[in-house]
Design an enzyme around this catalytic site. Structure first.
Site, PDB file in Angstrom:
ATOM      1  N   THR A 104       1.315  -5.188   3.678  1.00  0.00           N
ATOM      2  CA  THR A 104       2.372  -3.600   4.157  1.00  0.00           C
ATOM      3  C   THR A 104       3.442  -3.624   3.424  1.00  0.00           C
ATOM      4  O   THR A 104       4.134  -4.579   3.821  1.00  0.00           O
ATOM      5  CB  THR A 104       2.556  -4.146   6.032  1.00  0.00           C
ATOM      6  OG1 THR A 104       1.000  -3.666   6.366  1.00  0.00           O
ATOM      7  CG2 THR A 104       3.072  -2.142   5.978  1.00  0.00           C
ATOM      8  N   LYS A 179      -0.283   3.636   5.827  1.00  0.00           N
ATOM      9  CA  LYS A 179       0.650   2.468   7.124  1.00  0.00           C
ATOM     10  C   LYS A 179       1.470   2.790   8.014  1.00  0.00           C
ATOM     11  O   LYS A 179       2.054   2.385   9.033  1.00  0.00           O
ATOM     12  CB  LYS A 179       0.527   1.140   5.963  1.00  0.00           C
ATOM     13  CG  LYS A 179       0.782   0.034   7.225  1.00  0.00           C
ATOM     14  CD  LYS A 179      -0.209  -0.822   8.402  1.00  0.00           C
ATOM     15  CE  LYS A 179      -0.038  -1.646   9.227  1.00  0.00           C
ATOM     16  NZ  LYS A 179      -0.454  -2.949   8.717  1.00  0.00           N
ATOM     17  N   LYS A 247       9.257  -6.047  10.275  1.00  0.00           N
ATOM     18  CA  LYS A 247       9.554  -5.398   8.649  1.00  0.00           C
ATOM     19  C   LYS A 247       8.729  -4.586   8.351  1.00  0.00           C
ATOM     20  O   LYS A 247       9.206  -4.005   7.680  1.00  0.00           O
ATOM     21  CB  LYS A 247       8.869  -6.693   7.599  1.00  0.00           C
ATOM     22  CG  LYS A 247       8.323  -6.713   6.981  1.00  0.00           C
ATOM     23  CD  LYS A 247       7.552  -5.827   5.785  1.00  0.00           C
ATOM     24  CE  LYS A 247       6.022  -6.983   6.212  1.00  0.00           C
ATOM     25  NZ  LYS A 247       4.901  -6.406   5.922  1.00  0.00           N
TER      26      LYS A 247
END
Length: 295
Positions: A104, A179, A247
């Site tokens: 990701t 995502k 993150k």
């Protein structure tokens, strides 16, 4: 042109054997693929090596000896180093190689890598996944793909070993944008799951019994079904690290700001997870969020 040295069973180079990567690589081995492995900590690959994976000493060595390369590393700066560094994939891959980043990461970085790779006749796909450690082990990950249709078609049999909901969302970067949608949804959902469990407990209910009911109704979600039981049992082992979720949410928040979107739910969740990490839980699973609600 997309050319693979062995179109039936190409040799796969796999970079990154963390919580999810090790299961994804294992499933490829079980499916009969030859898998080259590189990870910064070799001991994390020991089980894969015992089951037939071939160790490579560097990203460059792995790249030269592989037809398809899959990466699932930690952070965007890791992705950039692996792909664009002097000893990285782009500078060492054979013409016609297909490289798939399943980390990701940043949509903008995915676009940049794709643009540079095309100049070297290398095809890239950004293909982040969802489903956690359970989905990775069972080969049932959702795979969100951005990139070229022809490259996607070539790689689809490999994707099907690792996942079962595999969709080409658009051009380079589209997988990462998808995502972000996934992580934005989970961010607010996790707050609701924690609040629901604590409400059940304080109302004198049996939380497990409550879950038996609400997971099958309109409140049902992957997080409620798979992470709420871990919260109740006090199992905080990482299926997905707190630090990596922070993150992801940071990337999502930055991307949302770039397109002029306000995301208050995402901002609240990010602030709570940062608080959780600061309390020493950055290497715990995301379900550890309930610790903030149980004080």
């Amino acid at each position: 042109m997309i050319i693979l040295k062995n179109a039936v069973k190409p040799t796969i180079g796999f970079i990154g054997t963390g919580v999810m990567g090790k299961s994804m690589a294992s499933n490829l081995l079980l499916a009969g693929y030859k898998v080259n492995i590189y990870t910064r900590t070799k001991s994390k690959a020991n089980l894969l090596l015992e089951h037939g994976a071939v160790w490579k000493d560097s990203v460059a060595d792995l790249t030269v000896g592989s037809d398809v390369i899959i990466t699932i590393v930690g952070y965007p700066n890791d992705v950039e180093e692996v792909y664009l560094g002097d000893n990285g994939i782009i500078k060492n891959a054979k013409s016609g190689t297909i490289a798939i980043d399943m980390t990701t990461s940043s949509p903008k970085l995915a676009e940049k890598i794709s643009r540079i790779a095309k100049e070297q006749n290398i095809n890239t796909l950004d293909a982040p996944v969802s489903g956690g450690d359970i989905g990775a082990k069972n080969g049932k990950l959702a795979i969100m793909v951005g990139g070229n249709q022809k490259a996607f078609d070539v790689i689809l049999p490999i994707f099907k070993v690792m996942g079962e909901n595999i969709v080409l969302q658009g051009d380079a970067g589209a997988g990462q944008h998808t995502k972000m949608c996934n992580q934005i949804t989970i961010a607010s959902t996790m707050i609701g799951v924690c609040e629901a469990i604590m409400y059940a407990q304080k109302a004198g209910l049996n939380p497990e019994r409550v879950l038996d009911t609400i997971t099958t109704g309109a409140a049902g979600s992957w997080s409620l079904t798979n992470l709420a039981p871990r919260m109740i049992s006090g199992d905080y082992d990482p299926g997905f690290y707190v630090k990596h979720f922070i993150k992801d949410m940071t990337i999502a928040l930055d991307s949302a700001k770039e397109i002029g979107l306000s995301t208050p739910g995402l901002e609240l969740s990010l602030s709570l997870y940062k608080q959780l990490a600061e309390s020493g839980e950055e290497d715990s699973g995301t379900q550890a969020l309930i610790k903030l609600f149980s004080n």
